[in-house]
Design a protein around this motif. Structure first.
Motif, PDB file in Angstrom:
ATOM      1  N   PRO A  48       0.781  -1.241   0.000  1.00  0.00           N
ATOM      2  CA  PRO A  48       0.000   0.000   0.000  1.00  0.00           C
ATOM      3  C   PRO A  48       0.812   1.291   0.000  1.00  0.00           C
ATOM      4  CG  PRO A  48       0.024  -0.953   2.187  1.00  0.00           C
ATOM      5  CD  PRO A  48       0.865  -1.855   1.326  1.00  0.00           C
ATOM      6  N   GLY A  49       2.107   1.218   0.007  1.00  0.00           N
ATOM      7  CA  GLY A  49       2.900   2.455   0.038  1.00  0.00           C
ATOM      8  C   GLY A  49       3.328   2.892  -1.350  1.00  0.00           C
ATOM      9  N   PRO A  50       4.168   3.922  -1.416  1.00  0.00           N
ATOM     10  CA  PRO A  50       4.732   4.315  -2.715  1.00  0.00           C
ATOM     11  C   PRO A  50       5.630   3.195  -3.243  1.00  0.00           C
ATOM     12  CG  PRO A  50       5.752   5.555  -0.912  1.00  0.00           C
ATOM     13  CD  PRO A  50       4.626   4.777  -0.309  1.00  0.00           C
ATOM     14  N   ALA A  51       5.667   3.038  -4.546  1.00  0.00           N
ATOM     15  CA  ALA A  51       6.414   1.939  -5.158  1.00  0.00           C
ATOM     16  C   ALA A  51       7.889   2.016  -4.789  1.00  0.00           C
ATOM     17  CB  ALA A  51       6.248   1.989  -6.669  1.00  0.00           C
ATOM     18  N   LYS A  52       8.485   0.842  -4.591  1.00  0.00           N
ATOM     19  CA  LYS A  52       9.910   0.803  -4.248  1.00  0.00           C
ATOM     20  C   LYS A  52      10.750   0.845  -5.519  1.00  0.00           C
ATOM     21  CE  LYS A  52       8.978  -1.580   0.019  1.00  0.00           C
ATOM     22  NZ  LYS A  52       9.700  -1.808   1.266  1.00  0.00           N
ATOM     23  N   ALA A  53      12.076   1.025  -5.331  1.00  0.00           N
ATOM     24  CA  ALA A  53      12.990   1.142  -6.467  1.00  0.00           C
ATOM     25  C   ALA A  53      12.783  -0.003  -7.452  1.00  0.00           C
ATOM     26  CB  ALA A  53      14.436   1.150  -5.968  1.00  0.00           C
ATOM     27  N   SER A 119      20.922   5.768  -4.285  1.00  0.00           N
ATOM     28  CA  SER A 119      21.808   5.958  -3.132  1.00  0.00           C
ATOM     29  C   SER A 119      22.222   4.607  -2.554  1.00  0.00           C
ATOM     30  CB  SER A 119      21.096   6.779  -2.062  1.00  0.00           C
ATOM     31  OG  SER A 119      20.129   5.981  -1.414  1.00  0.00           O
ATOM     32  N   ARG A 120      23.332   4.630  -1.829  1.00  0.00           N
ATOM     33  CA  ARG A 120      23.829   3.418  -1.190  1.00  0.00           C
ATOM     34  C   ARG A 120      22.788   2.837  -0.244  1.00  0.00           C
ATOM     35  NH1 ARG A 120      29.794   3.389   1.513  1.00  0.00           N
ATOM     36  NH2 ARG A 120      28.837   1.931   2.959  1.00  0.00           N
ATOM     37  N   THR A 121      22.162   3.729   0.545  1.00  0.00           N
ATOM     38  CA  THR A 121      21.179   3.276   1.533  1.00  0.00           C
ATOM     39  C   THR A 121      20.020   2.552   0.859  1.00  0.00           C
ATOM     40  OG1 THR A 121      21.661   5.411   2.510  1.00  0.00           O
ATOM     41  CG2 THR A 121      19.994   4.068   3.599  1.00  0.00           C
ATOM     42  N   THR A 122      19.461   3.180  -0.180  1.00  0.00           N
ATOM     43  CA  THR A 122      18.326   2.560  -0.867  1.00  0.00           C
ATOM     44  C   THR A 122      18.737   1.226  -1.482  1.00  0.00           C
ATOM     45  OG1 THR A 122      17.615   4.792  -1.426  1.00  0.00           O
ATOM     46  CG2 THR A 122      16.470   2.992  -2.519  1.00  0.00           C
ATOM     47  N   PHE A 123      19.960   1.188  -2.035  1.00  0.00           N
ATOM     48  CA  PHE A 123      20.426  -0.051  -2.659  1.00  0.00           C
ATOM     49  C   PHE A 123      20.535  -1.168  -1.620  1.00  0.00           C
ATOM     50  CE2 PHE A 123      23.871  -2.652  -4.755  1.00  0.00           C
ATOM     51  CZ  PHE A 123      23.062  -3.113  -5.781  1.00  0.00           C
ATOM     52  N   TYR A 124      21.113  -0.872  -0.458  1.00  0.00           N
ATOM     53  CA  TYR A 124      21.225  -1.898   0.582  1.00  0.00           C
ATOM     54  C   TYR A 124      19.851  -2.310   1.110  1.00  0.00           C
ATOM     55  CZ  TYR A 124      26.223  -2.502   0.853  1.00  0.00           C
ATOM     56  OH  TYR A 124      27.498  -2.861   0.565  1.00  0.00           O
ATOM     57  N   ASP A 125      18.918  -1.327   1.219  1.00  0.00           N
ATOM     58  CA  ASP A 125      17.545  -1.672   1.606  1.00  0.00           C
ATOM     59  C   ASP A 125      16.947  -2.650   0.601  1.00  0.00           C
ATOM     60  OD1 ASP A 125      17.646  -0.079   3.800  1.00  0.00           O
ATOM     61  OD2 ASP A 125      16.532   1.602   2.934  1.00  0.00           O
ATOM     62  N   THR A 126      17.198  -2.375  -0.680  1.00  0.00           N
ATOM     63  CA  THR A 126      16.688  -3.226  -1.751  1.00  0.00           C
ATOM     64  C   THR A 126      17.206  -4.656  -1.612  1.00  0.00           C
ATOM     65  OG1 THR A 126      16.602  -1.335  -3.230  1.00  0.00           O
ATOM     66  CG2 THR A 126      16.602  -3.503  -4.265  1.00  0.00           C
ATOM     67  N   LEU A 127      18.504  -4.768  -1.309  1.00  0.00           N
ATOM     68  CA  LEU A 127      19.128  -6.093  -1.241  1.00  0.00           C
ATOM     69  C   LEU A 127      18.567  -6.942  -0.103  1.00  0.00           C
ATOM     70  CD1 LEU A 127      22.897  -5.188  -1.854  1.00  0.00           C
ATOM     71  CD2 LEU A 127      21.165  -5.884  -3.510  1.00  0.00           C
ATOM     72  N   THR A 128      18.056  -6.287   0.960  1.00  0.00           N
ATOM     73  CA  THR A 128      17.612  -7.053   2.123  1.00  0.00           C
ATOM     74  C   THR A 128      16.095  -7.045   2.285  1.00  0.00           C
ATOM     75  OG1 THR A 128      17.939  -5.081   3.474  1.00  0.00           O
ATOM     76  CG2 THR A 128      19.745  -6.652   3.417  1.00  0.00           C
ATOM     77  N   ASP A 129      15.378  -6.452   1.328  1.00  0.00           N
ATOM     78  CA  ASP A 129      13.929  -6.312   1.468  1.00  0.00           C
ATOM     79  C   ASP A 129      13.195  -7.500   0.839  1.00  0.00           C
ATOM     80  OD1 ASP A 129      11.309  -5.513   1.596  1.00  0.00           O
ATOM     81  OD2 ASP A 129      11.707  -3.457   0.916  1.00  0.00           O
ATOM     82  N   PRO A 130      12.436  -8.266   1.652  1.00  0.00           N
ATOM     83  CA  PRO A 130      11.687  -9.414   1.114  1.00  0.00           C
ATOM     84  C   PRO A 130      10.697  -9.017   0.017  1.00  0.00           C
ATOM     85  CG  PRO A 130      11.720  -9.479   3.510  1.00  0.00           C
ATOM     86  CD  PRO A 130      12.289  -8.147   3.106  1.00  0.00           C
ATOM     87  N   PHE A 131      10.368  -7.711  -0.064  1.00  0.00           N
ATOM     88  CA  PHE A 131       9.491  -7.207  -1.124  1.00  0.00           C
ATOM     89  C   PHE A 131       9.946  -7.712  -2.489  1.00  0.00           C
ATOM     90  CE2 PHE A 131       8.576  -4.021  -4.388  1.00  0.00           C
ATOM     91  CZ  PHE A 131       7.247  -3.728  -4.177  1.00  0.00           C
ATOM     92  N   TYR A 132      11.278  -7.819  -2.678  1.00  0.00           N
ATOM     93  CA  TYR A 132      11.807  -8.142  -4.008  1.00  0.00           C
ATOM     94  C   TYR A 132      11.642  -9.606  -4.386  1.00  0.00           C
ATOM     95  CZ  TYR A 132      13.190  -3.374  -4.410  1.00  0.00           C
ATOM     96  OH  TYR A 132      13.128  -2.012  -4.497  1.00  0.00           O
ATOM     97  N   TYR A 133      11.297 -10.457  -3.417  1.00  0.00           N
ATOM     98  CA  TYR A 133      10.913 -11.816  -3.828  1.00  0.00           C
ATOM     99  C   TYR A 133       9.423 -12.070  -3.586  1.00  0.00           C
ATOM    100  CZ  TYR A 133      11.021 -14.056   0.881  1.00  0.00           C
ATOM    101  OH  TYR A 133      10.774 -14.432   2.168  1.00  0.00           O
ATOM    102  N   GLY A 134       8.678 -11.008  -3.171  1.00  0.00           N
ATOM    103  CA  GLY A 134       7.226 -11.143  -3.136  1.00  0.00           C
ATOM    104  C   GLY A 134       6.605 -11.284  -1.764  1.00  0.00           C
ATOM    105  N   ARG A 135       7.197 -10.654  -0.760  1.00  0.00           N
ATOM    106  CA  ARG A 135       6.578 -10.610   0.566  1.00  0.00           C
ATOM    107  C   ARG A 135       6.627  -9.176   1.044  1.00  0.00           C
ATOM    108  NH1 ARG A 135       7.142 -15.918   3.111  1.00  0.00           N
ATOM    109  NH2 ARG A 135       6.227 -17.172   1.471  1.00  0.00           N
ATOM    110  N   PHE A 136       5.580  -8.733   1.749  1.00  0.00           N
ATOM    111  CA  PHE A 136       5.699  -7.433   2.395  1.00  0.00           C
ATOM    112  C   PHE A 136       4.969  -7.433   3.728  1.00  0.00           C
ATOM    113  CE2 PHE A 136       1.906  -7.025  -0.216  1.00  0.00           C
ATOM    114  CZ  PHE A 136       1.001  -6.410   0.639  1.00  0.00           C
TER     115      PHE A 136
END
Ligand SMILES: [Zn+2]
Ligand SMILES: [Zn+2]
Length: 465
Positions: A48-53, A119-136
């Motif tokens: 439900p939030g703004p779309a991620k990277a 940014s580095r921060t957003t990139f590291y968030d991306t790498l550890t965010d389950p959103f990218y394999y389909g969980r939120f």
């Protein structure tokens, strides 16, 4: 003007029900519609939030239904960067450099924001965010995980491979198991959210050893496989505890059963019998009818005043366009406009008043009925309910839920505090509000009983009168 009243047994309970019902129901409907909209979206698997990277919100998908789609430019670029790390040919920093400076990745432009390298921060968030394999997770920090509907960027296996590369594979796996009360309560000591976890244990049927069995298939003492045991005992415990994310906190775990007991106790303080509920609702409906009858003369006089205005409006127009008024001898333009405006204003005022006399009863009967219904059945529904039902009941019960030293504190909603009063309005015992006892009371008693509804005597609904 609810604020002028205290909740004392001397007050007319029903008058307060009416006042509270109106004030609360309106606000509750309002905020619940917003929440319900979000929750419905979440249940369908849309974050439900703004779309991620790498993703974008797709507003074109229909009215209000914002869904999340891969960003046609950024999704493939970001996925390529993740693949470089997964192949272990590049470190995360090298992959980010390639993404930004060889592939020219830029964040989406919004007004004066965006258009920058990732940014580095957003990139590291991306790498550890389950959103990218389909969980939120929703709400954030609640430990309630949903299966997402958007197209994943990597598989779940790739996600965990990535966590191992980053040395982050100690994080708990986001499990879809839904606990009833996560994310609703705060810790009374440090104000962090209360979350839940569960433990599965098995008692070996051979050596009686009790062991954690989620991640193992055999008894740690005698080595026998669980599947080979004659009658292994499986135990499942759910614990609630403070997330302790801000400051050190000394609060301990609490079993779900203990928590539920406390909620049931609270529900019992406001549970009314079906008979009492029916009796009150009958009284309320009678009052509504009575009010409607009271309104009749008012409505008629408003209607007459409105017709008179219409008549005067017609006359004014006739005069204005009459042949004798050719040059404005009888009614000049300015006077006509002024009188017409005054009449129009009066008519809309009358219309507004007529509309409000019609709505009155509906506005409070319905919320009152809901409140009485809740007071009557919530405890029973809670005891036999699914986690979702239990969660809904706790949410409806009150606000500011805090857990301190295994004690749950709830600020009961005002209309439910009222139910506690309805249940036992008199400070003196044996002066219960139950209809049967009311029916038996004689006039002398009633005059002395301050809790007795004042209007009841005039209504003639009491067998004594
Ligand atoms: Zn705490
Ligand atoms: Zn054993």
């Amino acid at each position: 003007q609810t604020h002028e009243r205290g909740y004392f047994p001397t007050d007319n309970v029903l008058m307060m029900a009416v006042e509270l019902g109106m004030a609360n129901q309106f606000l509750r409907d309002l905020s619940q519609n917003v929440k319900r909209g979000l929750q419905a979206k979440v249940e369908k698997g849309w974050y439900p939030g703004p779309a991620k990277a790498g993703y974008q919100n797709d507003a074109a998908a229909g009215k209000g239904e914002k869904i999340i789609r891969p960003d046609p430019i950024r999704f493939p670029l970001l996925r390529r960067a993740l693949r470089l790390i997964l192949a272990q040919t590049h470190t995360p920093m090298q992959a980010l450099h390639i993404l930004n400076y060889e592939c020219g990745y830029r964040t989406p432009k919004k007004r004066k924001m965006g258009g920058l390298p990732l940014s580095r921060t957003t990139f590291y968030d991306t790498l550890t965010d389950p959103f990218y394999y389909g969980r939120f997770e929703y709400p954030k920090g609640s430990d309630r995980w949903y299966q997402a509907s958007h197209k994943p960027m990597i598989t779940e296996d790739e996600y965990w491979h990535l966590q191992r590369i980053l040395g982050r594979d100690d994080r708990p796996s986001p499990r879809l198991h839904c606990f009833a009360f996560t994310g609703l309560m705060h810790c009374g000591e440090c104000n962090c959210l209360i979350t839940a976890e569960d433990k599965e244990q098995t008692i070996c049927s051979q050596c009686k050893r009790k062991f954690a069995s989620r991640n193992r298939n055999d008894c740690p003492t005698c080595g026998i496989a669980i599947s080979q045991m004659a009658s292994p005992k499986h135990l499942h415990y759910v614990y609630y505890h403070c997330t302790k994310k801000k400051i050190p906190c000394s609060q301990k775990f609490i079993r779900d059963t203990l928590l539920e007991e406390q909620i049931i106790q609270t529900l019992h303080t406001l549970t009314i019998s079906e008979r009492l509920k029916t009796w009150y609702m009958d009284q309320l409906r009678q009052q509504a009818e009575h009010d409607a009858n009271d309104q009749m003369p008012l409505r008629q006089s408003l209607q007459e005043a409105y017709s008179t205005c219409q008549q005067r409006m017609d006359n004014l127009l006739k005069l204005k366009i009459s042949p004798q008024n050719n040059a404005g001898e009888l009614l000049d333009d300015e006077t006509y406009a002024r009188q017409q405006a005054a009449l129009k204003q009066e008519m809309s005022r009358l219309q507004f008043k007529m509309a409000s006399t019609e709505k009155d009863a509906d506005q409070w009967i319905n919320p009152c009925e809901k409140t009485f219904h809740f007071a009557c059945y919530a405890a029973a529904h809670f005891k036999n309910g699914t986690p979702e039902t239990k969660r809904a009941i706790l949410t409806a019960l009150g606000s500011n839920l805090t857990l301190t030293n295994k004690k749950l504190r709830i600020s009961l909603h005002k209309h439910l505090q009222l139910m506690q009063l309805v249940r036992d309005p008199s400070p003196v015992k044996n002066h219960r509000f139950e209809p049967k006892i009311l029916g038996q009371s004689n006039r002398k008693d009633r005059a002395l009983d301050p809790a007795f509804p004042r209007w009841l005597g005039d209504r003639g609904s009491n067998p004594d009168s």
